[in-house]
Design an enzyme around this catalytic site. Structure first.
Site, PDB file in Angstrom:
ATOM      1  N   ASP A   1      15.560   4.143   3.194  1.00  0.00           N
ATOM      2  CA  ASP A   1      14.171   2.736   2.369  1.00  0.00           C
ATOM      3  C   ASP A   1      14.562   2.232   1.488  1.00  0.00           C
ATOM      4  O   ASP A   1      14.465   0.732   0.677  1.00  0.00           O
ATOM      5  CB  ASP A   1      12.936   3.280   2.007  1.00  0.00           C
ATOM      6  CG  ASP A   1      12.438   4.092   3.290  1.00  0.00           C
ATOM      7  OD1 ASP A   1      12.794   4.152   4.695  1.00  0.00           O
ATOM      8  OD2 ASP A   1      11.326   4.923   3.428  1.00  0.00           O
TER       9      ASP A   1
ATOM     10  N   PRO B   1       0.708  -1.332  -0.023  1.00  0.00           N
ATOM     11  CA  PRO B   1      -0.018  -0.234  -0.320  1.00  0.00           C
ATOM     12  C   PRO B   1       1.138   1.112  -0.172  1.00  0.00           C
ATOM     13  O   PRO B   1       1.857   1.020   0.368  1.00  0.00           O
ATOM     14  CB  PRO B   1      -0.922   0.284   1.811  1.00  0.00           C
ATOM     15  CG  PRO B   1      -0.105  -1.223   2.312  1.00  0.00           C
ATOM     16  CD  PRO B   1       0.827  -2.200   1.201  1.00  0.00           C
TER      17      PRO B   1
ATOM     18  N   GLY C   1       4.196   4.008   4.726  1.00  0.00           N
ATOM     19  CA  GLY C   1       5.057   3.895   5.612  1.00  0.00           C
ATOM     20  C   GLY C   1       5.334   2.500   5.747  1.00  0.00           C
ATOM     21  O   GLY C   1       7.249   2.417   6.738  1.00  0.00           O
ATOM     22  N   LEU C   2       5.225   1.853   4.751  1.00  0.00           N
ATOM     23  CA  LEU C   2       6.270   0.737   3.903  1.00  0.00           C
ATOM     24  C   LEU C   2       7.238   0.656   3.302  1.00  0.00           C
ATOM     25  O   LEU C   2       8.005  -0.554   2.523  1.00  0.00           O
ATOM     26  CB  LEU C   2       4.891  -0.248   4.119  1.00  0.00           C
ATOM     27  CG  LEU C   2       4.113  -1.107   5.240  1.00  0.00           C
ATOM     28  CD1 LEU C   2       3.398  -1.806   4.481  1.00  0.00           C
ATOM     29  CD2 LEU C   2       4.355  -1.073   6.163  1.00  0.00           C
ATOM     30  N   GLY C   3       7.512   2.168   2.731  1.00  0.00           N
ATOM     31  CA  GLY C   3       9.259   1.680   2.006  1.00  0.00           C
ATOM     32  C   GLY C   3       7.726   1.671  -0.039  1.00  0.00           C
ATOM     33  O   GLY C   3       8.976   1.456  -0.325  1.00  0.00           O
ATOM     34  N   SER C   4       6.956   2.154   0.280  1.00  0.00           N
ATOM     35  CA  SER C   4       6.543   1.687  -1.479  1.00  0.00           C
ATOM     36  C   SER C   4       6.963   2.768  -2.655  1.00  0.00           C
ATOM     37  O   SER C   4       7.465   1.747  -3.872  1.00  0.00           O
ATOM     38  CB  SER C   4       4.674   1.693  -1.396  1.00  0.00           C
ATOM     39  OG  SER C   4       4.473   3.356  -0.994  1.00  0.00           O
TER      40      SER C   4
ATOM     41  N   ALA D   1      10.196   3.730  -2.628  1.00  0.00           N
ATOM     42  CA  ALA D   1      11.835   3.551  -2.310  1.00  0.00           C
ATOM     43  C   ALA D   1      11.417   1.884  -3.512  1.00  0.00           C
ATOM     44  O   ALA D   1      12.512   1.686  -4.379  1.00  0.00           O
ATOM     45  CB  ALA D   1      12.132   2.975  -0.804  1.00  0.00           C
ATOM     46  N   ALA D   2      10.792   1.092  -2.816  1.00  0.00           N
ATOM     47  CA  ALA D   2      10.665  -0.174  -3.830  1.00  0.00           C
ATOM     48  C   ALA D   2      10.019  -0.127  -5.304  1.00  0.00           C
ATOM     49  O   ALA D   2      10.473  -0.188  -6.262  1.00  0.00           O
ATOM     50  CB  ALA D   2       9.293  -0.988  -2.916  1.00  0.00           C
TER      51      ALA D   2
HETATM   52  C1  MEV Z   1      10.385   7.037   6.026  1.00  0.00           C
HETATM   53  O1  MEV Z   1      10.514   5.655   5.816  1.00  0.00           O
HETATM   54  C2  MEV Z   1      11.920   7.212   6.393  1.00  0.00           C
HETATM   55  C3  MEV Z   1      12.388   8.537   6.670  1.00  0.00           C
HETATM   56  O2  MEV Z   1      13.381   8.596   8.245  1.00  0.00           O
HETATM   57  C4  MEV Z   1      12.742   9.505   6.031  1.00  0.00           C
HETATM   58  C5  MEV Z   1      13.421   9.507   5.171  1.00  0.00           C
HETATM   59  O3  MEV Z   1      14.748   8.505   5.910  1.00  0.00           O
HETATM   60  O4  MEV Z   1      14.384   9.869   4.055  1.00  0.00           O
HETATM   61  C6  MEV Z   1      10.982   9.338   8.069  1.00  0.00           C
END
Ligand code: MEV
Length: 314
Positions: A136, A84, A88-91, A93-94
């Site tokens: 991420d 999703p 907060g699960l790195g979508s 970056a993936a």
């Molecule tokens: C986000 O998953 C992590 C943060 O620390 C942002 C980042 O590291 O770029 C909030």
């Protein structure tokens, strides 16, 4: 046709503080984004994503990846993801890692992991207005457990330096952990939350002290992981949630979900950027935690961790 896939992640400790050079610990999640790049016929000269022409403002990570690789149309991209977005699960970056992998492979170039990690980090910086850490993106590219640190240590993967800040990215052995992820149902946009913390750190005298404290918790977390001391790791997670609350990135909903998970957990906290998104609980009673969260209308799942990072199929 070239295909690539890359995993999402959860941050155990250190989010936000890592943007200021403090350490962070992340682990890749077996929820992946897959991207397929196929040269399209001359009849469709541009670039399409899932059959639609790529718009000026759509898919910023994909547009940045096209720019970074110099990929030209006609090109048909297909994206599908288990992750999703804004959770907060790195979508993102993936998505960056998998798109870069697929585009490089489509050009007949080798997708070298340090190179893709650097390009994906630069995409994150561009889309988060210059404030981002490589946490991420490196976790998505490398898979497994990753320690981001301000100094070099054992298991070094690679190192990045931007604007006078330096991050050393390391492989971290993570013992088998049972983590439950609870989705708050609120969208947490990373760029907005990182900007909120920046404003807080500049304004409140305590802001930078909280950032340093979050870094200390992550340092202690490395030791707790090495000792397989889940009780200590859980306490560190609880304290990190309080720190993140002070930075202003928790919400009443996230606080409620963390409170709901704690009676059956070693510890629980928001994970990732906050402002919505997800919570994680470290537990040996996953069924109880999942049940308690679901009773609060929170979709919850037991996280499957993975050592598989970016995978490319030319
Ligand atoms: C986000 O998953 C992590 C943060 O620390 C942002 C980042 O590291 O770029 C909030």
């Amino acid at each position: 046709v070239a295909e690539a896939s890359a995993p999402g992640k959860v941050i155990l400790l250190g989010e936000h503080a890592v943007v200021y050079g403090e350490p962070a610990i992340a682990v890749a999640l077996e929820l992946r984004t897959r991207v397929r790049a196929e040269p399209a016929g001359e009849a469709r000269p541009g670039i399409t994503v899932n059959g639609e022409p790529l718009q000026e403002k759509g898919f910023p990570h994909v547009r940045q990846a096209l720019r970074a690789t110099g990929a030209q149309g006609p090109l048909a991209l297909r994206i599908d993801s288990d992750l999703p977005s804004s959770a907060g699960l790195g979508s993102s970056a993936a998505l960056s890692a998998a798109t870069l992998g697929a585009l490089l492979a489509a050009q007949g170039r080798e997708a070298r992991l340090p190179e893709v990690a650097r390009m994906a980090f630069d995409i994150e910086l561009a889309t988060q207005e210059g404030r981002a850490s490589p946490t991420d993106t490196t976790t998505s590219v490398a898979g497994g457990g990753v320690l981001v640190d301000s100094v070099e240590g054992p298991g070094l993967l690679w190192q990045f330096e931007r604007d006078g800040k330096r991050w050393w990215l390391h492989r971290l052995e993570v013992p088998s952990l049972t983590l439950v992820v609870g989705l708050s149902g609120q969208r947490g946009r990373t760029g907005e939350q990182v900007a909120r913390v920046a404003a807080h750190v500049l304004r409140a005298p305590q802001g930078m002290a909280t950032v340093r404290e979050l870094g200390e918790l992550a340092r202690s977390g490395v030791k707790a992981l090495r000792d397989r001391d889940l009780a200590t790791l859980g306490q560190l997670m609880d304290r990190a949630h309080e720190g993140l609350r002070h930075l202003g990135v928790s919400t009443p909903r996230l606080d409620e979900l963390v409170r709901t998970a704690r009676p059956h957990s070693y510890g629980a906290k928001l994970t990732g950027a906050g402002g919505g998104g997800s919570v994680i609980a470290l537990t040996d009673q996953p069924d109880e935690v999942v049940r308690a969260l679901r009773a609060k209308e929170c979709p919850a799942l037991v996280a499957r961790l993975t050592t598989r990072g970016l995978e490319v199929r030319p």
